[in-house]
Design a protein around this motif. Structure first.
Motif, PDB file in Angstrom:
ATOM      1  N   TYR A 228       0.864  -1.181   0.000  1.00  0.00           N
ATOM      2  CA  TYR A 228       0.000   0.000   0.000  1.00  0.00           C
ATOM      3  C   TYR A 228       0.900   1.232   0.000  1.00  0.00           C
ATOM      4  O   TYR A 228       1.320   1.717   1.055  1.00  0.00           O
ATOM      5  CB  TYR A 228      -0.925  -0.027   1.217  1.00  0.00           C
ATOM      6  CG  TYR A 228      -1.815  -1.243   1.248  1.00  0.00           C
ATOM      7  CD1 TYR A 228      -3.026  -1.254   0.556  1.00  0.00           C
ATOM      8  CD2 TYR A 228      -1.445  -2.386   1.950  1.00  0.00           C
ATOM      9  CE1 TYR A 228      -3.853  -2.376   0.569  1.00  0.00           C
ATOM     10  CE2 TYR A 228      -2.258  -3.515   1.965  1.00  0.00           C
ATOM     11  CZ  TYR A 228      -3.456  -3.495   1.271  1.00  0.00           C
ATOM     12  OH  TYR A 228      -4.261  -4.609   1.282  1.00  0.00           O
ATOM     13  N   ARG A 229       1.219   1.702  -1.184  1.00  0.00           N
ATOM     14  CA  ARG A 229       2.282   2.692  -1.327  1.00  0.00           C
ATOM     15  C   ARG A 229       1.963   4.023  -0.670  1.00  0.00           C
ATOM     16  O   ARG A 229       2.826   4.652  -0.059  1.00  0.00           O
ATOM     17  CB  ARG A 229       2.576   2.888  -2.825  1.00  0.00           C
ATOM     18  CG  ARG A 229       3.117   1.633  -3.495  1.00  0.00           C
ATOM     19  CD  ARG A 229       3.436   1.869  -4.954  1.00  0.00           C
ATOM     20  NE  ARG A 229       3.949   0.648  -5.590  1.00  0.00           N
ATOM     21  CZ  ARG A 229       4.298   0.570  -6.855  1.00  0.00           C
ATOM     22  NH1 ARG A 229       4.198   1.646  -7.648  1.00  0.00           N
ATOM     23  NH2 ARG A 229       4.751  -0.571  -7.350  1.00  0.00           N
ATOM     24  N   LEU A 230       0.725   4.478  -0.795  1.00  0.00           N
ATOM     25  CA  LEU A 230       0.367   5.763  -0.196  1.00  0.00           C
ATOM     26  C   LEU A 230       0.455   5.696   1.316  1.00  0.00           C
ATOM     27  O   LEU A 230       0.982   6.605   1.967  1.00  0.00           O
ATOM     28  CB  LEU A 230      -1.039   6.180  -0.637  1.00  0.00           C
ATOM     29  CG  LEU A 230      -1.519   7.542  -0.129  1.00  0.00           C
ATOM     30  CD1 LEU A 230      -0.568   8.652  -0.580  1.00  0.00           C
ATOM     31  CD2 LEU A 230      -2.943   7.819  -0.605  1.00  0.00           C
ATOM     32  N   SER A 231      -0.068   4.616   1.889  1.00  0.00           N
ATOM     33  CA  SER A 231       0.006   4.440   3.336  1.00  0.00           C
ATOM     34  C   SER A 231       1.455   4.348   3.797  1.00  0.00           C
ATOM     35  O   SER A 231       1.842   4.966   4.805  1.00  0.00           O
ATOM     36  CB  SER A 231      -0.760   3.182   3.745  1.00  0.00           C
ATOM     37  OG  SER A 231      -0.609   2.926   5.121  1.00  0.00           O
ATOM     38  N   PHE A 232       2.255   3.597   3.049  1.00  0.00           N
ATOM     39  CA  PHE A 232       3.664   3.451   3.417  1.00  0.00           C
ATOM     40  C   PHE A 232       4.387   4.793   3.331  1.00  0.00           C
ATOM     41  O   PHE A 232       5.173   5.149   4.220  1.00  0.00           O
ATOM     42  CB  PHE A 232       4.330   2.427   2.498  1.00  0.00           C
ATOM     43  CG  PHE A 232       5.785   2.219   2.764  1.00  0.00           C
ATOM     44  CD1 PHE A 232       6.222   1.655   3.949  1.00  0.00           C
ATOM     45  CD2 PHE A 232       6.740   2.604   1.823  1.00  0.00           C
ATOM     46  CE1 PHE A 232       7.579   1.467   4.192  1.00  0.00           C
ATOM     47  CE2 PHE A 232       8.092   2.421   2.056  1.00  0.00           C
ATOM     48  CZ  PHE A 232       8.503   1.848   3.246  1.00  0.00           C
ATOM     49  N   ALA A 233       4.101   5.572   2.289  1.00  0.00           N
ATOM     50  CA  ALA A 233       4.743   6.877   2.135  1.00  0.00           C
ATOM     51  C   ALA A 233       4.364   7.822   3.275  1.00  0.00           C
ATOM     52  O   ALA A 233       5.205   8.571   3.780  1.00  0.00           O
ATOM     53  CB  ALA A 233       4.365   7.491   0.793  1.00  0.00           C
ATOM     54  N   SER A 234       3.096   7.787   3.695  1.00  0.00           N
ATOM     55  CA  SER A 234       2.664   8.653   4.792  1.00  0.00           C
ATOM     56  C   SER A 234       3.326   8.250   6.110  1.00  0.00           C
ATOM     57  O   SER A 234       3.695   9.110   6.916  1.00  0.00           O
ATOM     58  CB  SER A 234       1.139   8.613   4.927  1.00  0.00           C
ATOM     59  OG  SER A 234       0.697   7.322   5.290  1.00  0.00           O
ATOM     60  N   GLU A 235       3.505   6.950   6.329  1.00  0.00           N
ATOM     61  CA  GLU A 235       4.166   6.487   7.548  1.00  0.00           C
ATOM     62  C   GLU A 235       5.641   6.881   7.557  1.00  0.00           C
ATOM     63  O   GLU A 235       6.182   7.283   8.592  1.00  0.00           O
ATOM     64  CB  GLU A 235       4.022   4.974   7.681  1.00  0.00           C
ATOM     65  CG  GLU A 235       2.603   4.519   8.004  1.00  0.00           C
ATOM     66  CD  GLU A 235       2.510   3.020   8.136  1.00  0.00           C
ATOM     67  OE1 GLU A 235       3.476   2.333   7.732  1.00  0.00           O
ATOM     68  OE2 GLU A 235       1.489   2.528   8.654  1.00  0.00           O
ATOM     69  N   VAL A 236       6.283   6.777   6.399  1.00  0.00           N
ATOM     70  CA  VAL A 236       7.689   7.183   6.298  1.00  0.00           C
ATOM     71  C   VAL A 236       7.820   8.672   6.564  1.00  0.00           C
ATOM     72  O   VAL A 236       8.722   9.112   7.297  1.00  0.00           O
ATOM     73  CB  VAL A 236       8.256   6.822   4.910  1.00  0.00           C
ATOM     74  CG1 VAL A 236       9.619   7.478   4.697  1.00  0.00           C
ATOM     75  CG2 VAL A 236       8.367   5.315   4.756  1.00  0.00           C
ATOM     76  N   PHE A 237       6.916   9.460   5.995  1.00  0.00           N
ATOM     77  CA  PHE A 237       6.964  10.910   6.202  1.00  0.00           C
ATOM     78  C   PHE A 237       6.726  11.257   7.671  1.00  0.00           C
ATOM     79  O   PHE A 237       7.389  12.144   8.221  1.00  0.00           O
ATOM     80  CB  PHE A 237       5.927  11.591   5.321  1.00  0.00           C
ATOM     81  CG  PHE A 237       5.922  13.091   5.422  1.00  0.00           C
ATOM     82  CD1 PHE A 237       6.993  13.833   4.937  1.00  0.00           C
ATOM     83  CD2 PHE A 237       4.857  13.757   6.016  1.00  0.00           C
ATOM     84  CE1 PHE A 237       7.000  15.223   5.039  1.00  0.00           C
ATOM     85  CE2 PHE A 237       4.868  15.138   6.125  1.00  0.00           C
ATOM     86  CZ  PHE A 237       5.935  15.873   5.632  1.00  0.00           C
ATOM     87  N   SER A 238       5.800  10.563   8.321  1.00  0.00           N
ATOM     88  CA  SER A 238       5.530  10.807   9.743  1.00  0.00           C
ATOM     89  C   SER A 238       6.755  10.494  10.593  1.00  0.00           C
ATOM     90  O   SER A 238       7.102  11.254  11.507  1.00  0.00           O
ATOM     91  CB  SER A 238       4.344   9.967  10.209  1.00  0.00           C
ATOM     92  OG  SER A 238       3.170  10.310   9.507  1.00  0.00           O
TER      93      SER A 238
END
Length: 277
Positions: free
Chosen positions: A32-42
């Motif tokens: 889930y790329r969008l979810s993963f990207a948001s977690e990385v950004f957080s």
């Protein structure tokens, strides 16, 4: 028709099943790329905020505990690099209380593999590498901005410090997990030693009163992960209880934490009677 030639399948090693689980967890996180990207950004923002706290302090106080801003960069980089990388490898042990309450931990006991090693390799949080990247960047700035005496001794101390810091903080996570067999809902208490230990490691230990120097220098020896190596690299003497030459004893501090961790883990697993399901 002639049968195709038999091609033997490699038997693998003792680590093969653990590696298969880790690969599956990494693939699942990236699905889930969008979810993963948001977690990385957080996670990246968390690292930025932690560094901002240090930046604000040293822009209002020129010296703190014998360190200026450049020394604080080195202190922050060493402490947070060790903790963030240990969190990648061991941080998911925080979920042990949930596994106990749901009875999921009982399934781990059915496998012919060490329980602790199963739990450590059951997950890996890729997003936490973002927080580690902030710490590594700050560490690089600290190494550049400070006038260090580069040579084999300095390089050896840096490598020893980083590896010992990862091991020491990893041991603290195992200590907290072992205590959960008794506490179950005591995550807030154990977090005071893991995440609280990380916060203490970012501070110059010379500003602590004697009692806290004993706690964070020898009982929960997080001073070995950053403060002692920092003053050793900068050729500062340090307080009487924590002289700079102790920086070379960081592996012994990590060994002490792991002896404590394995003792608590053994006591906890012997106390465990099952999820009750």
């Amino acid at each position: 028709m002639a049968e195709p030639p038999y091609t033997p399948v490699p038997a693998g090693t003792w680590f093969t099943p653990y590696a298969a689980v880790l690969r599956s967890r990494m693939r699942a996180q990236r699905s889930y790329r969008l979810s993963f990207a948001s977690e990385v950004f957080s996670a990246f923002l968390i690292g930025i905020v932690e560094f901002a706290e240090v930046w604000v302090i040293y822009h209002n106080v020129r010296m703190l505990g014998g360190l200026d801003l450049d020394g604080a960069l080195l202190l922050f980089g060493l402490s947070n690099s060790g903790f963030a990388l240990a969190q990648v490898l061991f941080g998911h042990l925080d979920s042990l209380p949930t596994l106990i309450r749901l009875g999921v931990l009982d399934a781990y006991h059915l496998r012919p593999q060490p329980l602790l090693l199963q739990l450590i390799t059951s997950d890996i949080s890729l997003r936490r590498f973002a927080r580690a990247s902030v710490a590594i960047i700050v560490l690089g700035l600290g190494l550049v901005r400070n006038d260090l005496d580069w040579g084999p001794q300095t390089l050896a101390l840096l490598v020893t410090t980083l590896l010992s810091g990862i091991a020491l903080f990893g041991g603290l996570f195992v200590c907290a997990a072992g205590a959960q067999f008794y506490l179950i809902d005591g995550a807030e208490l154990t977090n005071s030693f893991t995440y609280g230990g990380s916060f203490a490691a970012m501070q110059p230990a010379s500003v602590f009163p004697t009692s806290l120097q004993l706690v964070f220098g020898f009982a929960i020896p997080v001073a070995f992960t950053a403060y002692l190596p920092t003053i050793a690299l900068l050729h500062l003497p340090g307080p009487p209880l924590l002289p700079s030459w102790l920086a070379w004893c960081a592996p012994l501090a990590a060994l002490w934490v792991w002896l404590l961790a394995l003792g608590l883990w053994r006591l906890g697993t012997r106390h465990y009677q099952g999820g009750g399901g």
